[in-house]
Design a protein around this motif. Structure first.
Motif, PDB file in Angstrom:
ATOM      1  N   ASP A 245       0.869  -1.169   0.000  1.00  0.00           N
ATOM      2  CA  ASP A 245       0.000   0.000   0.000  1.00  0.00           C
ATOM      3  C   ASP A 245       0.908   1.222   0.000  1.00  0.00           C
ATOM      4  O   ASP A 245       1.438   1.597   1.047  1.00  0.00           O
ATOM      5  CB  ASP A 245      -0.898  -0.020   1.244  1.00  0.00           C
ATOM      6  N   VAL A 246       1.120   1.795  -1.161  1.00  0.00           N
ATOM      7  CA  VAL A 246       2.071   2.900  -1.304  1.00  0.00           C
ATOM      8  C   VAL A 246       1.421   4.072  -2.028  1.00  0.00           C
ATOM      9  O   VAL A 246       0.442   3.910  -2.755  1.00  0.00           O
ATOM     10  CB  VAL A 246       3.343   2.467  -2.068  1.00  0.00           C
ATOM     11  N   SER A 247       2.012   5.247  -1.807  1.00  0.00           N
ATOM     12  CA  SER A 247       1.555   6.434  -2.519  1.00  0.00           C
ATOM     13  C   SER A 247       2.656   7.482  -2.507  1.00  0.00           C
ATOM     14  O   SER A 247       3.623   7.376  -1.754  1.00  0.00           O
ATOM     15  CB  SER A 247       0.287   7.006  -1.873  1.00  0.00           C
ATOM     16  N   ALA A 248       2.481   8.474  -3.350  1.00  0.00           N
ATOM     17  CA  ALA A 248       3.435   9.584  -3.402  1.00  0.00           C
ATOM     18  C   ALA A 248       2.669  10.846  -3.742  1.00  0.00           C
ATOM     19  O   ALA A 248       1.630  10.798  -4.414  1.00  0.00           O
ATOM     20  CB  ALA A 248       4.511   9.321  -4.450  1.00  0.00           C
ATOM     21  N   SER A 249       3.166  11.955  -3.256  1.00  0.00           N
ATOM     22  CA  SER A 249       2.578  13.242  -3.618  1.00  0.00           C
ATOM     23  C   SER A 249       3.700  14.265  -3.682  1.00  0.00           C
ATOM     24  O   SER A 249       4.719  14.127  -3.015  1.00  0.00           O
ATOM     25  CB  SER A 249       1.521  13.665  -2.594  1.00  0.00           C
ATOM     26  N   ASP A 250       3.502  15.263  -4.522  1.00  0.00           N
ATOM     27  CA  ASP A 250       4.513  16.313  -4.589  1.00  0.00           C
ATOM     28  C   ASP A 250       3.821  17.666  -4.609  1.00  0.00           C
ATOM     29  O   ASP A 250       2.633  17.785  -4.864  1.00  0.00           O
ATOM     30  CB  ASP A 250       5.446  16.138  -5.785  1.00  0.00           C
TER      31      ASP A 250
ATOM     32  N   THR B  60      10.234  26.333  -4.513  1.00  0.00           N
ATOM     33  CA  THR B  60      10.335  25.148  -3.652  1.00  0.00           C
ATOM     34  C   THR B  60       9.803  23.903  -4.356  1.00  0.00           C
ATOM     35  O   THR B  60       8.992  23.983  -5.270  1.00  0.00           O
ATOM     36  CB  THR B  60       9.536  25.333  -2.344  1.00  0.00           C
ATOM     37  N   TYR B  61      10.277  22.757  -3.878  1.00  0.00           N
ATOM     38  CA  TYR B  61       9.777  21.468  -4.360  1.00  0.00           C
ATOM     39  C   TYR B  61       9.841  20.489  -3.204  1.00  0.00           C
ATOM     40  O   TYR B  61      10.845  20.416  -2.491  1.00  0.00           O
ATOM     41  CB  TYR B  61      10.624  20.936  -5.518  1.00  0.00           C
ATOM     42  N   SER B  62       8.772  19.746  -2.999  1.00  0.00           N
ATOM     43  CA  SER B  62       8.806  18.679  -2.007  1.00  0.00           C
ATOM     44  C   SER B  62       8.054  17.470  -2.549  1.00  0.00           C
ATOM     45  O   SER B  62       7.115  17.604  -3.327  1.00  0.00           O
ATOM     46  CB  SER B  62       8.200  19.132  -0.674  1.00  0.00           C
ATOM     47  N   VAL B  63       8.513  16.305  -2.133  1.00  0.00           N
ATOM     48  CA  VAL B  63       7.862  15.055  -2.508  1.00  0.00           C
ATOM     49  C   VAL B  63       7.766  14.197  -1.247  1.00  0.00           C
ATOM     50  O   VAL B  63       8.725  14.106  -0.476  1.00  0.00           O
ATOM     51  CB  VAL B  63       8.623  14.325  -3.649  1.00  0.00           C
ATOM     52  N   SER B  64       6.589  13.631  -1.025  1.00  0.00           N
ATOM     53  CA  SER B  64       6.364  12.742   0.112  1.00  0.00           C
ATOM     54  C   SER B  64       6.093  11.346  -0.419  1.00  0.00           C
ATOM     55  O   SER B  64       5.263  11.167  -1.315  1.00  0.00           O
ATOM     56  CB  SER B  64       5.171  13.215   0.942  1.00  0.00           C
ATOM     57  N   LEU B  65       6.800  10.377   0.138  1.00  0.00           N
ATOM     58  CA  LEU B  65       6.670   8.984  -0.266  1.00  0.00           C
ATOM     59  C   LEU B  65       6.116   8.204   0.919  1.00  0.00           C
ATOM     60  O   LEU B  65       6.672   8.263   2.015  1.00  0.00           O
ATOM     61  CB  LEU B  65       8.033   8.424  -0.673  1.00  0.00           C
ATOM     62  N   ASN B  66       5.028   7.503   0.714  1.00  0.00           N
ATOM     63  CA  ASN B  66       4.378   6.729   1.768  1.00  0.00           C
ATOM     64  C   ASN B  66       4.418   5.269   1.361  1.00  0.00           C
ATOM     65  O   ASN B  66       3.959   4.911   0.283  1.00  0.00           O
ATOM     66  CB  ASN B  66       2.937   7.186   1.938  1.00  0.00           C
ATOM     67  N   SER B  67       4.980   4.425   2.237  1.00  0.00           N
ATOM     68  CA  SER B  67       5.123   3.021   1.868  1.00  0.00           C
ATOM     69  C   SER B  67       4.696   2.107   3.002  1.00  0.00           C
ATOM     70  O   SER B  67       4.032   2.523   3.939  1.00  0.00           O
ATOM     71  CB  SER B  67       6.557   2.728   1.421  1.00  0.00           C
ATOM     72  N   ILE B  68       5.142   0.880   2.924  1.00  0.00           N
ATOM     73  CA  ILE B  68       4.737  -0.206   3.812  1.00  0.00           C
ATOM     74  C   ILE B  68       4.775   0.214   5.282  1.00  0.00           C
ATOM     75  O   ILE B  68       5.702   0.870   5.731  1.00  0.00           O
ATOM     76  CB  ILE B  68       5.640  -1.431   3.583  1.00  0.00           C
ATOM     77  N   GLY B  69       3.753  -0.184   6.005  1.00  0.00           N
ATOM     78  CA  GLY B  69       3.706   0.055   7.439  1.00  0.00           C
ATOM     79  C   GLY B  69       3.490   1.511   7.809  1.00  0.00           C
ATOM     80  O   GLY B  69       3.762   1.915   8.929  1.00  0.00           O
ATOM     81  N   GLY B  70       3.000   2.308   6.885  1.00  0.00           N
ATOM     82  CA  GLY B  70       2.756   3.709   7.180  1.00  0.00           C
ATOM     83  C   GLY B  70       4.002   4.567   7.233  1.00  0.00           C
ATOM     84  O   GLY B  70       3.963   5.703   7.693  1.00  0.00           O
ATOM     85  N   GLN B  71       5.129   4.014   6.798  1.00  0.00           N
ATOM     86  CA  GLN B  71       6.360   4.795   6.790  1.00  0.00           C
ATOM     87  C   GLN B  71       6.247   5.895   5.754  1.00  0.00           C
ATOM     88  O   GLN B  71       5.762   5.679   4.646  1.00  0.00           O
ATOM     89  CB  GLN B  71       7.562   3.919   6.473  1.00  0.00           C
ATOM     90  N   SER B  72       6.702   7.088   6.127  1.00  0.00           N
ATOM     91  CA  SER B  72       6.632   8.228   5.224  1.00  0.00           C
ATOM     92  C   SER B  72       7.936   9.010   5.293  1.00  0.00           C
ATOM     93  O   SER B  72       8.524   9.151   6.362  1.00  0.00           O
ATOM     94  CB  SER B  72       5.463   9.127   5.625  1.00  0.00           C
TER      95      SER B  72
END
Length: 91
Positions: free
Chosen positions: A42-47, A53-65
């Protein structure tokens, strides 16, 4: 972009990927998330970006972000907001 003060480290930004460069290897964040997704993760990404400015958030297994955030200093330099005084010059 790279900064030799942190070793051979840098970043590459494309229209659909964020790539971490360290030493002689490159790690595609899109590829990493796709591999996890293909294996049932269960993964996702948003930028988010503005002109400065630029930011990217990566969300992966176990709710790790993890979020990577950068600020433009000039037309060919950015700073990685996580590391004080880090300057990456466009190559």
């Amino acid at each position: 972009m790279d900064d030799t003060s942190l070793g051979e480290m840098g970043w590459r930004f494309t229209s659909n990927d964020f790539i971490i460069i360290q030493a002689s290897s490159e790690l595609s964040q899109r590829g990493m998330l796709q591999d996890l997704l293909d294996n049932g993760g269960d993964v996702s990404a948003s930028d988010n970006s503005t002109d400065e400015t630029y930011s990217v958030s990566l969300n992966s297994i176990g709710g790790q972000s993890i979020t990577y955030s950068f600020t433009q200093i000039s037309s060919d330099e950015i700073t990685w907001d996580t590391v004080t005084n880090s300057i990456y010059r466009k190559q």
